[in-house]
Design a protein around this motif. Structure first.
Motif, PDB file in Angstrom:
ATOM      1  N   PHE A   1      49.376  33.885  50.281  1.00 41.90           N
ATOM      2  CA  PHE A   1      49.229  34.655  49.046  1.00 41.90           C
ATOM      3  C   PHE A   1      47.829  35.256  48.926  1.00 41.90           C
ATOM      4  O   PHE A   1      47.665  36.385  48.458  1.00 41.90           O
ATOM      5  CB  PHE A   1      49.517  33.773  47.827  1.00 41.90           C
ATOM      6  N   VAL A   2      46.802  34.524  49.360  1.00 42.39           N
ATOM      7  CA  VAL A   2      45.421  35.022  49.232  1.00 42.39           C
ATOM      8  C   VAL A   2      44.938  35.731  50.505  1.00 42.39           C
ATOM      9  O   VAL A   2      43.759  36.060  50.649  1.00 42.39           O
ATOM     10  CB  VAL A   2      44.438  33.884  48.862  1.00 42.39           C
ATOM     11  N   ASP A   3      45.871  35.969  51.439  1.00 45.89           N
ATOM     12  CA  ASP A   3      45.563  36.712  52.677  1.00 45.89           C
ATOM     13  C   ASP A   3      44.567  35.988  53.580  1.00 45.89           C
ATOM     14  O   ASP A   3      43.677  36.607  54.174  1.00 45.89           O
ATOM     15  CB  ASP A   3      45.029  38.117  52.342  1.00 45.89           C
TER      16      ASP A   3
ATOM     17  N   LYS B   1      38.291  34.130  48.165  1.00 47.07           N
ATOM     18  CA  LYS B   1      39.741  34.022  48.322  1.00 47.07           C
ATOM     19  C   LYS B   1      40.155  32.564  48.501  1.00 47.07           C
ATOM     20  O   LYS B   1      41.168  32.121  47.946  1.00 47.07           O
ATOM     21  CB  LYS B   1      40.200  34.854  49.515  1.00 47.07           C
TER      22      LYS B   1
ATOM     23  N   GLN C   1      42.771  44.222  45.266  1.00 46.00           N
ATOM     24  CA  GLN C   1      43.756  43.243  45.730  1.00 46.00           C
ATOM     25  C   GLN C   1      43.774  42.002  44.849  1.00 46.00           C
ATOM     26  O   GLN C   1      44.843  41.481  44.521  1.00 46.00           O
ATOM     27  CB  GLN C   1      43.459  42.853  47.182  1.00 46.00           C
TER      28      GLN C   1
ATOM     29  N   LYS D   1      46.943  40.604  42.609  1.00 47.86           N
ATOM     30  CA  LYS D   1      47.443  39.236  42.788  1.00 47.86           C
ATOM     31  C   LYS D   1      47.498  38.494  41.451  1.00 47.86           C
ATOM     32  O   LYS D   1      48.461  37.776  41.167  1.00 47.86           O
ATOM     33  CB  LYS D   1      46.572  38.480  43.789  1.00 47.86           C
TER      34      LYS D   1
ATOM     35  N   LYS E   1      50.330  39.729  39.406  1.00 50.73           N
ATOM     36  CA  LYS E   1      51.602  39.215  39.924  1.00 50.73           C
ATOM     37  C   LYS E   1      51.831  37.777  39.467  1.00 50.73           C
ATOM     38  O   LYS E   1      52.944  37.419  39.061  1.00 50.73           O
ATOM     39  CB  LYS E   1      51.598  39.302  41.457  1.00 50.73           C
TER      40      LYS E   1
END
Length: 305
Positions: free
Chosen positions: A120-122, A141, A171, A175, A178
């Motif tokens: 989810f946090v890349d 992140k 980003q 997130k 979302k």
């Protein structure tokens, strides 16, 4: 189920003779993104530390999820995820290993959630790269990932976009939106980037020198900061008729100082001026006005001592 996830009553924190937080009364509803605004030293981080139990209040009450007794709040805080200041990392461990250590420490069962949060946090493609070799943005992140492990109902973030580049900031914003939309997660976020906060938050709390100056919704903020053409004329009644008949708008109001605030044609004042002049209206002033969150904050606290 209470509508409020966080309520504080006369919450105060004093360090020696310095009153850092002064009788703070926060009201944060479930499912909202609450933008917490204030200058450096205003008391934001201290307040967030008290909410998460990292610091004990000098006086006042904290109510979380409808509970305010010390014993229950201690257990209730398991429903909170937080990124406050710089989280403690293991510099010689990878992102996965750091997050696994956090999961085990919190007593959260199953490793699947670790991989899911990293995705989810890349950060799922970092492999064995040690944290000491991470950029500031990557550390931020990972801090978010640690806050999200355990799927909290309330997420508290103190300056989460520090060290992120413009793409990373966007980003992060998406997130958080979302999480809020998909999980109805309540989020409290402080940031110095007020333009970014404006695009994210649904309500705001403004703190100045430890005191809560104002709480307001995004809708109320937009109303206060609404852009308009402010027009001073010699004949208000006649001007109102002209605006309706010649410019086909009723989107205006007469302010207490007898100025007409026109919310249409903001980027075309020349047309408004031309039409009114042709109708023999004397224009004393026509001025585009309006504020963004940054200007509103500066103007609000600028006159306070």
């Amino acid at each position: 189920m209470t509508d409020y996830v966080v309520k504080t009553t006369d919450l105060s924190k004093k360090y020696k003779n310095n009153l850092v937080v002064n009788n703070l009364n926060l009201n944060i509803k479930r499912g909202k993104i609450y933008g917490f605004i204030g200058e450096n030293g205003a008391g934001k981080s201290t307040t967030l530390r008290m909410l998460t139990g990292l610091s004990k209040p000098t006086s006042g009450k904290i109510n979380l999820f409808g509970f305010d007794s010390e014993n229950k709040i201690s257990n209730i805080r398991k429903r909170i995820g937080a990124l406050i200041e710089s989280p403690a990392f293991y510099p010689n461990m990878s992102a996965y290993e750091n997050l696994e250590a956090c999961r085990i420490q919190k007593g959260i069962p199953g490793k699947k959630c670790t991989k899911k949060v990293l995705e989810f946090v890349d950060l799922s493609n970092c492999g064995k790269k040690k944290l000491k070799n991470f950029s500031m943005g990557m550390k931020q992140k990972l801090g978010l990932a640690i806050a999200l492990i355990g799927n909290p109902e309330l997420l508290i973030l103190d300056e989460p976009v520090n060290g992120l580049d413009p793409i990373g900031i966007v980003q992060m914003r998406e997130k958080l939106k979302k999480l809020n939309k998909d999980k109805n997660m309540t989020i409290i976020i402080s940031s110095h980037i007020l333009g970014e906060l404006y695009q994210l938050a649904s309500c705001f709390g403004i703190i100045h020198r430890g005191k809560l100056v104002e709480e307001l919704t995004l809708k109320a903020l937009n109303k206060k900061c609404r852009r308009s053409l402010n027009i001073k004329v010699d004949n208000i009644q006649k001007t109102a008729v002209i605006l309706e008949r010649k410019l086909n708008t009723t989107n205006f109001t007469v302010l207490p100082d007898k100025t007409i605030a026109l919310y249409d044609y903001i980027d075309n004042p020349g047309k408004v001026s031309s039409i009114l002049s042709k109708e023999n209206i004397t224009i004393e002033q026509i001025l585009a006005t309006g504020e963004n969150l940054e200007n509103y904050f500066i103007n609000l606290v600028g006159g306070l001592k």
